[in-house]
Design a protein around this motif. Sequence first.
Motif, PDB file in Angstrom:
ATOM      1  N   THR A  21     -11.091  49.928  -3.221  1.00 57.15           N
ATOM      2  CA  THR A  21     -11.267  48.849  -4.203  1.00 57.15           C
ATOM      3  C   THR A  21     -10.075  48.789  -5.157  1.00 57.15           C
ATOM      4  OG1 THR A  21     -13.631  49.330  -4.147  1.00 57.15           O
ATOM      5  CG2 THR A  21     -12.858  47.890  -5.924  1.00 57.15           C
ATOM      6  N   PRO A  22      -9.401  47.641  -5.261  1.00 52.38           N
ATOM      7  CA  PRO A  22      -8.316  47.555  -6.252  1.00 52.38           C
ATOM      8  C   PRO A  22      -8.883  47.634  -7.671  1.00 52.38           C
ATOM      9  CG  PRO A  22      -8.182  45.769  -4.633  1.00 52.38           C
ATOM     10  CD  PRO A  22      -9.526  46.404  -4.472  1.00 52.38           C
ATOM     11  N   LEU A  23      -8.155  48.280  -8.558  1.00 58.40           N
ATOM     12  CA  LEU A  23      -8.602  48.403  -9.947  1.00 58.40           C
ATOM     13  C   LEU A  23      -8.875  47.041 -10.566  1.00 58.40           C
ATOM     14  CD1 LEU A  23      -6.231  51.225 -11.196  1.00 58.40           C
ATOM     15  CD2 LEU A  23      -8.734  51.326 -11.206  1.00 58.40           C
ATOM     16  N   LYS A  24      -8.044  46.035 -10.229  1.00 63.90           N
ATOM     17  CA  LYS A  24      -8.249  44.721 -10.868  1.00 63.90           C
ATOM     18  C   LYS A  24      -9.591  44.122 -10.446  1.00 63.90           C
ATOM     19  CE  LYS A  24      -5.252  42.352  -7.503  1.00 63.90           C
ATOM     20  NZ  LYS A  24      -3.937  41.714  -7.358  1.00 63.90           N
ATOM     21  N   ARG A  25     -10.011  44.373  -9.184  1.00 67.03           N
ATOM     22  CA  ARG A  25     -11.311  43.856  -8.758  1.00 67.03           C
ATOM     23  C   ARG A  25     -12.455  44.648  -9.377  1.00 67.03           C
ATOM     24  NH1 ARG A  25     -11.082  43.090  -2.496  1.00 67.03           N
ATOM     25  NH2 ARG A  25     -13.342  43.156  -2.768  1.00 67.03           N
ATOM     26  N   LEU A  26     -12.266  45.949  -9.528  1.00 68.23           N
ATOM     27  CA  LEU A  26     -13.289  46.771 -10.198  1.00 68.23           C
ATOM     28  C   LEU A  26     -13.446  46.319 -11.649  1.00 68.23           C
ATOM     29  CD1 LEU A  26     -15.222  49.184 -10.476  1.00 68.23           C
ATOM     30  CD2 LEU A  26     -13.223  50.603 -11.004  1.00 68.23           C
ATOM     31  N   ASN A  27     -12.326  46.139 -12.363  1.00 64.96           N
ATOM     32  CA  ASN A  27     -12.378  45.720 -13.769  1.00 64.96           C
ATOM     33  C   ASN A  27     -13.111  44.394 -13.937  1.00 64.96           C
ATOM     34  OD1 ASN A  27     -10.952  47.955 -14.695  1.00 64.96           O
ATOM     35  ND2 ASN A  27      -8.968  46.948 -14.498  1.00 64.96           N
ATOM     36  N   ALA A  28     -12.794  43.422 -13.067  1.00 67.15           N
ATOM     37  CA  ALA A  28     -13.416  42.097 -13.165  1.00 67.15           C
ATOM     38  C   ALA A  28     -14.906  42.176 -12.833  1.00 67.15           C
ATOM     39  CB  ALA A  28     -12.713  41.116 -12.235  1.00 67.15           C
ATOM     40  N   ALA A  29     -15.251  42.964 -11.794  1.00 64.85           N
ATOM     41  CA  ALA A  29     -16.663  43.091 -11.400  1.00 64.85           C
ATOM     42  C   ALA A  29     -17.471  43.782 -12.486  1.00 64.85           C
ATOM     43  CB  ALA A  29     -16.761  43.866 -10.081  1.00 64.85           C
ATOM     44  N   LEU A  30     -16.906  44.820 -13.086  1.00 66.57           N
ATOM     45  CA  LEU A  30     -17.610  45.522 -14.167  1.00 66.57           C
ATOM     46  C   LEU A  30     -17.823  44.592 -15.364  1.00 66.57           C
ATOM     47  CD1 LEU A  30     -15.942  49.075 -14.212  1.00 66.57           C
ATOM     48  CD2 LEU A  30     -18.265  48.499 -13.466  1.00 66.57           C
ATOM     49  N   ALA A  31     -16.781  43.816 -15.706  1.00 72.04           N
ATOM     50  CA  ALA A  31     -16.894  42.907 -16.853  1.00 72.04           C
ATOM     51  C   ALA A  31     -18.021  41.892 -16.626  1.00 72.04           C
ATOM     52  CB  ALA A  31     -15.559  42.193 -17.090  1.00 72.04           C
ATOM     53  N   ARG A  32     -18.160  41.395 -15.398  1.00 72.40           N
ATOM     54  CA  ARG A  32     -19.261  40.465 -15.097  1.00 72.40           C
ATOM     55  C   ARG A  32     -20.618  41.121 -15.294  1.00 72.40           C
ATOM     56  NH1 ARG A  32     -15.835  38.919 -10.775  1.00 72.40           N
ATOM     57  NH2 ARG A  32     -17.015  40.167  -9.267  1.00 72.40           N
ATOM     58  N   GLU A  33     -20.666  42.442 -15.107  1.00 71.21           N
ATOM     59  CA  GLU A  33     -21.922  43.187 -15.282  1.00 71.21           C
ATOM     60  C   GLU A  33     -22.101  43.682 -16.718  1.00 71.21           C
ATOM     61  OE1 GLU A  33     -24.309  43.809 -13.105  1.00 71.21           O
ATOM     62  OE2 GLU A  33     -23.386  43.016 -11.277  1.00 71.21           O
ATOM     63  N   GLY A  34     -21.150  43.296 -17.599  1.00 64.55           N
ATOM     64  CA  GLY A  34     -21.232  43.733 -18.996  1.00 64.55           C
ATOM     65  C   GLY A  34     -20.859  45.192 -19.168  1.00 64.55           C
ATOM     66  N   LEU A  35     -19.973  45.692 -18.281  1.00 59.06           N
ATOM     67  CA  LEU A  35     -19.578  47.104 -18.305  1.00 59.06           C
ATOM     68  C   LEU A  35     -18.060  47.235 -18.301  1.00 59.06           C
ATOM     69  CD1 LEU A  35     -22.058  48.319 -15.522  1.00 59.06           C
ATOM     70  CD2 LEU A  35     -22.333  48.684 -17.997  1.00 59.06           C
ATOM     71  N   SER A  36     -17.574  48.447 -18.619  1.00 64.73           N
ATOM     72  CA  SER A  36     -16.129  48.703 -18.575  1.00 64.73           C
ATOM     73  C   SER A  36     -15.857  50.191 -18.454  1.00 64.73           C
ATOM     74  CB  SER A  36     -15.456  48.189 -19.860  1.00 64.73           C
ATOM     75  OG  SER A  36     -14.063  48.490 -19.857  1.00 64.73           O
ATOM     76  N   LEU A  37     -14.714  50.519 -17.861  1.00 67.57           N
ATOM     77  CA  LEU A  37     -14.184  51.871 -17.981  1.00 67.57           C
ATOM     78  C   LEU A  37     -13.777  52.064 -19.440  1.00 67.57           C
ATOM     79  CD1 LEU A  37     -11.804  51.985 -14.845  1.00 67.57           C
ATOM     80  CD2 LEU A  37     -13.988  53.181 -15.091  1.00 67.57           C
ATOM     81  N   THR A  38     -13.707  53.315 -19.887  1.00 72.42           N
ATOM     82  CA  THR A  38     -13.325  53.602 -21.274  1.00 72.42           C
ATOM     83  C   THR A  38     -11.838  53.385 -21.497  1.00 72.42           C
ATOM     84  OG1 THR A  38     -15.117  55.189 -21.494  1.00 72.42           O
ATOM     85  CG2 THR A  38     -13.300  55.428 -23.036  1.00 72.42           C
ATOM     86  N   ASN A  39     -11.041  53.774 -20.511  1.00 72.32           N
ATOM     87  CA  ASN A  39      -9.589  53.709 -20.651  1.00 72.32           C
ATOM     88  C   ASN A  39      -8.982  53.420 -19.283  1.00 72.32           C
ATOM     89  OD1 ASN A  39      -7.062  53.863 -21.781  1.00 72.32           O
ATOM     90  ND2 ASN A  39      -7.165  56.031 -22.325  1.00 72.32           N
TER      91      ASN A  39
END
Length: 439
Positions: free
Chosen positions: A93-111
Motif C-alpha cells: 500500500t502506498p503511504l499516500k493511499r493509506l493517508n487518504a483512506a485513513l482520513a476518510r475514516e476520520g483517522l491518522s497516523l501520529t507522524n
Amino acid sequence: MSSTANGKNGTWRNWGGNVSARPVRQVTPASVEELAGAVRRAREDGLKVKAVGTGHSFTSIAATDGVLIRPQLLTGIRTIDRASMTVTVEAGTPLKRLNAALAREGLSLTNMGDIMEQTVSGATSTGTHGTGRTSGSIAAQIKALELVTADGSVLTCSEKENPEVFAAARIGLGALGVVTAITFAVEPLFLLTAREEPMPFERVLAEFDQLWAENEHFEFYWFPHTGNTNTKRNNRSAGPGQPVGRFAGWYEDEFLSNGVFQVAQWVGRAVPATVPAIARISSRALSARTYTDIPHQVYTSPRRVRFVEMEYAVPRAALVRTLRELKSLVDRSGLRVSFPVEVRTAPADDITLSTASGRDSAYIAVHMFRGTPYQAYFTAAERIFTAHEGRPHWGKVHTRNAEYFSRVYPRFGEFTALRDRLDPDRLFQNDYLRRVLGA
C-alpha cells in the motif's frame, strides 16, 4: 504471476536513477500464499529474493540478480480496529493511499515523513521518518507485523507474539523476510497548524534547543553558501482548518519549490559558479506562511525535482556542533552545493537497528541534484557525521559497513543473531546486506 522489469531488457532502476539491477525474474503476487510460493520456488531454484517498493531508496538495498518481488497487488486496508485504534494494511500500500483512506475514516497516523510515494513496507523497512519531539518514525508506530520467512512460512510478530522478531523486523532492511502486512497505531484525525518562516542560520543554532522544546514538530532547511534557513513548526490545533489556498499552494509548492527550483538546479549543474548566487535567491524566495490542515496535508509535500541524498542521525546533543562543521566545510571547500540541507529530530525508540535506537537523535540530510557529481560533498560530509558516531539512513547513500555498525548500534549483534536464525542460508542476501550486516 511473473512480469518483465521496468526499463529495457529486464532492468530495474530506482527513483534516484543511481541504482539498477537485472533480476532473473520478477513476481507480482496477488496474495500472501502466492508470495510464499514465489519464495519457496526461488529457494528451490537457488535464487536470492528481494522485495522492492517504489524504489525511493538511494542504496542498493532492494537490488537483486535473483527474484524481485513487486508488491503492488498487495494493497489496501485489511482491518480497522477502533477498540484498539489500529489499522492493518497490506505491505504494498502506498503511504499516500493509506493517508487518504485513513482520513476518510476520520483517522491518522501520529507522524510521517515528508514524501508519501513509498509503500508502507519499503518506508518502514528502511526507517523512513519525519520530525518530532515525542513522536518517532513510521516504524515506531507499528503494533504488529506479518512476514514470509526464508522457508516460505508466514510469521506474525508483536510485543506479545515473537517479541524478539518484532524488536528487529519493524526496521528489518529486507534481511529477515518479506513483509506482507503491517498493523499501525492510529488516532482520531486531528489538525496541525504549520508555521513556516525564514530565520538566520546562526539564530536557529543559538535557539535550537528552545525551538525543539516548544514545538511538537520542528525542522529547518539551511541553504549552503548563505546564512539563511527556512524553518517549519507543526503543532496541533483546535482549528478551524485553513488550508493553503489553491493558487498559493501551486505558486509555492509547485512553481517555486518544484518548477523554478528545477530550472535553478539545471543552471547550477551546467554552470557551477552560479550556485552561490542562486542559493542566495532561492533562500529568499519562500516567504513566511501559516496554514492549518489535516496531518498528511501538512507533513508531506510534493518532490518532483530528482536528487541523490545522504542522511545521518547524530545524537541530538551533537547537532549544533555537527552543523557548524558542515557549514565550515562548505565555506572553505570550493564545493558548489545547490540543494538545501534538511534538519529534523526524533526521540529515542526501542527498534534494534532504528537510527534513533536508544538515543534522542537529530537528522542531517545532504542532497545533490540528480546527474551532478556528489561524491566529493558526500564523502566530506560523511567524515563529519561519522566523527559524531552518526548512523546513516538505511535507504540513503553511505559507505559504512558491518564493522562500523557494530560500534554505533549497541544491539547490532542481536539483529545478526536473529537473521542467522530466520535466514541461515541467506536467501534474502544481496551485496548491500553483505556489506552492512556482514557475511
